[in-house]
Design a protein around this motif. Structure first.
Motif, short mmCIF file in Angstrom:
data_model
loop_
_atom_site.label_atom_id
_atom_site.label_comp_id
_atom_site.label_asym_id
_atom_site.label_seq_id
_atom_site.Cartn_x
_atom_site.Cartn_y
_atom_site.Cartn_z
N PHE A 276 13.09 75.32 -30.41
CA PHE A 276 12.45 76.32 -29.58
C PHE A 276 13.50 76.85 -28.60
O PHE A 276 14.53 76.23 -28.38
N GLY A 277 13.23 77.99 -28.00
CA GLY A 277 14.09 78.47 -26.93
C GLY A 277 15.20 79.40 -27.36
O GLY A 277 15.99 79.83 -26.52
N TYR A 278 15.29 79.71 -28.67
CA TYR A 278 16.36 80.59 -29.14
C TYR A 278 15.75 81.76 -29.91
O TYR A 278 15.01 81.56 -30.88
N ALA A 279 16.09 82.97 -29.47
CA ALA A 279 15.51 84.17 -30.09
C ALA A 279 15.88 84.27 -31.57
O ALA A 279 15.10 84.78 -32.37
N ASP A 280 17.07 83.78 -31.94
CA ASP A 280 17.48 83.84 -33.35
C ASP A 280 16.50 83.07 -34.25
O ASP A 280 16.29 83.46 -35.41
N PRO B 127 23.81 81.86 -33.79
CA PRO B 127 24.70 82.53 -34.75
C PRO B 127 24.13 83.82 -35.31
O PRO B 127 24.80 84.49 -36.10
N GLY B 128 22.90 84.18 -34.94
CA GLY B 128 22.21 85.33 -35.52
C GLY B 128 21.16 84.86 -36.52
O GLY B 128 21.30 83.80 -37.15
N THR C 221 19.08 81.48 -41.30
CA THR C 221 18.45 81.40 -42.62
C THR C 221 19.43 80.86 -43.66
O THR C 221 19.08 79.99 -44.47
N ARG C 222 20.67 81.35 -43.65
CA ARG C 222 21.67 80.89 -44.61
C ARG C 222 21.97 79.41 -44.44
O ARG C 222 22.11 78.66 -45.42
N ASP D 201 20.61 70.95 -40.93
CA ASP D 201 20.79 71.44 -39.56
C ASP D 201 20.94 72.96 -39.61
O ASP D 201 21.89 73.48 -40.21
N SER D 202 20.02 73.67 -38.97
CA SER D 202 20.07 75.14 -38.97
C SER D 202 21.16 75.69 -38.05
O SER D 202 21.56 76.86 -38.18
#
Length: 273
Positions: free
Chosen positions: A242-246, A219-220, A225-226, A212-213
Motif C-alpha cells: 500500500f502507499g505507492y501510486a504505481d 519503478p512505474g 507488472t513486469r 517481489d514486485s
C-alpha cells in the motif's frame, strides 16, 4: 269537645329561602369533588393513550476476525503455496501509507472479484483504525507486520517480542483477533528467533514470499507488472505495498494478465487450504 287536628302552618317565606340556599350549596360542593372531564371527553371525542415510541435498534454484532491457523503440510516459514492445480496465487500487501491509496487498491481488487492479504503495521492502525474493518469487510485476510516496521531481525529478543505483540494487541482490540498471519518487517525472511517469538505470540507460521514486485522503488506501473509476471507461478506469494501510486496503476493490468495465464488470485488462507 275536641277540636279537629290542624294542618301544620306553612314555613315562613324567609325560612323556605334559607332551606333552598342550603340545598344549592350542598349540590355545588358535591359537584366540586367529581373528577374534571378530560379535554377529549369534554369535546365529545374518546380519550386515547399516546403510542409508545419504538425501541432504538440494537447495534449489529460484528463477529471477530479469523484467528491464525496451523497448516501441518507447511513449514514454519511459508514462502509459497502448492504448485498444483487449480493454479492460484496470493497477492500480499504491506499495510501502511496513505489510506486513500490503500482504499483504491482494495477497490480495484474487489472490482475484479479478487481477495488479497494485508499485513498491517501497528502504528498505521493507530493512525487509521477504520482500515482494519475495511479490509475484513472486503473479505480479505488481515495480519501482523510488526508495530513500527523496523528491522526486526536486528533486534534483541525483548525488542522483537514487543514489536510482534504490540501489533497483535492492536489487531485484537480492533477486530477481536491477532490476525491470520505474521510477516517480519524490513526482511523477506524471519530469523530463527523471530519465528519462535511469532509462535509464542500465537502465529504458527511466518509468511514470506517468492515474488517481489519491487513496487516500493516506484519503478512505474508497467515495471511493477513486469516484475511480477517474470517469476510468478502457481502457488506464488507476491509481495506488494500500500502507499505507492504505481501499485494502484499497475493492478488492473496485472490482474488481467494473471487471469489470461489462468492464475486466480486468492487470500493466503485460501491458497493454503
Amino acid at each position: 269537645m275536641t277540636t279537629p287536628a290542624e294542618d301544620p302552618a306553612p314555613a315562613p317565606p324567609r325560612r323556605a329561602a334559607l332551606l333552598t340556599g342550603l340545598a344549592l350549596t350542598a349540590g355545588t360542593l358535591t359537584a366540586g369533588c367529581a373528577a374534571p372531564a378530560t379535554p377529549d371527553v369534554a369535546r365529545g371525542r374518546p380519550h386515547t393513550t399516546p403510542p409508545t415510541p419504538p425501541a432504538a435498534p440494537s447495534a449489529p454484532v460484528v463477529p471477530p476476525a479469523p484467528a491464525p491457523r496451523r497448516f501441518p503440510a507447511q513449514p514454519s516459514e511459508i514462502t509459497h503455496g502448492p504448485r498444483t492445480n487449480p493454479p492460484k496465487v496470493a497477492l500480499t500487501f504491506h499495510g501502511q501509507g496513505d489510506p486513500a491509496i490503500a482504499t483504491s487498491v482494495l477497490g480495484e481488487a474487489e472490482k475484479a472479484g479478487v481477495r488479497v492479504t494485508v499485513l498491517a503495521v501497528g502504528t498505521w492502525l493507530d493512525e487509521h483504525p477504520g482500515m482494519a474493518r475495511r479490509i475484513l469487510d472486503g473479505g480479505h485476510d488481515l495480519g501482523n507486520h510488526t508495530l513500527h516496521h523496523l528491522d526486526i531481525n536486528a533486534m534483541s529478543q525483548t525488542e522483537a517480542a514487543a514489536e510482534i505483540r504490540g501489533c497483535a494487541d492492536r489487531l485484537k482490540r480492533l477486530t477481536g483477533s491477532i490476525g491470520t498471519w505474521f510477516r517480519p518487517s524490513r526482511s523477506p525472511r524471519a530469523s530463527a528467533l523471530v519465528q519462535r517469538l511469532a509462535q509464542d505470540a500465537g502465529y504458527p507460521h511466518t509468511l514470506s514470499y517468492d515474488v517481489d514486485s519491487l513496487d516500493f522503488t516506484s519503478p512505474g506501473a508497467a515495471a511493477v507488472t513486469r516484475n511480477v509476471l517474470a517469476t510468478v507461478r502457481p502457488g506464488s506469494v507476491v509481495s506488494l505495498h500500500f502507499g505507492y501510486a504505481d501499485t494502484v496503476a499497475a493492478l488492473p493490468d496485472l490482474l488481467h494478465e494473471l487471469d489470461r495465464r489462468g492464475l486466480r488470485p486468492v487470500t493466503t488462507t485460501e491458497l493454503l487450504s
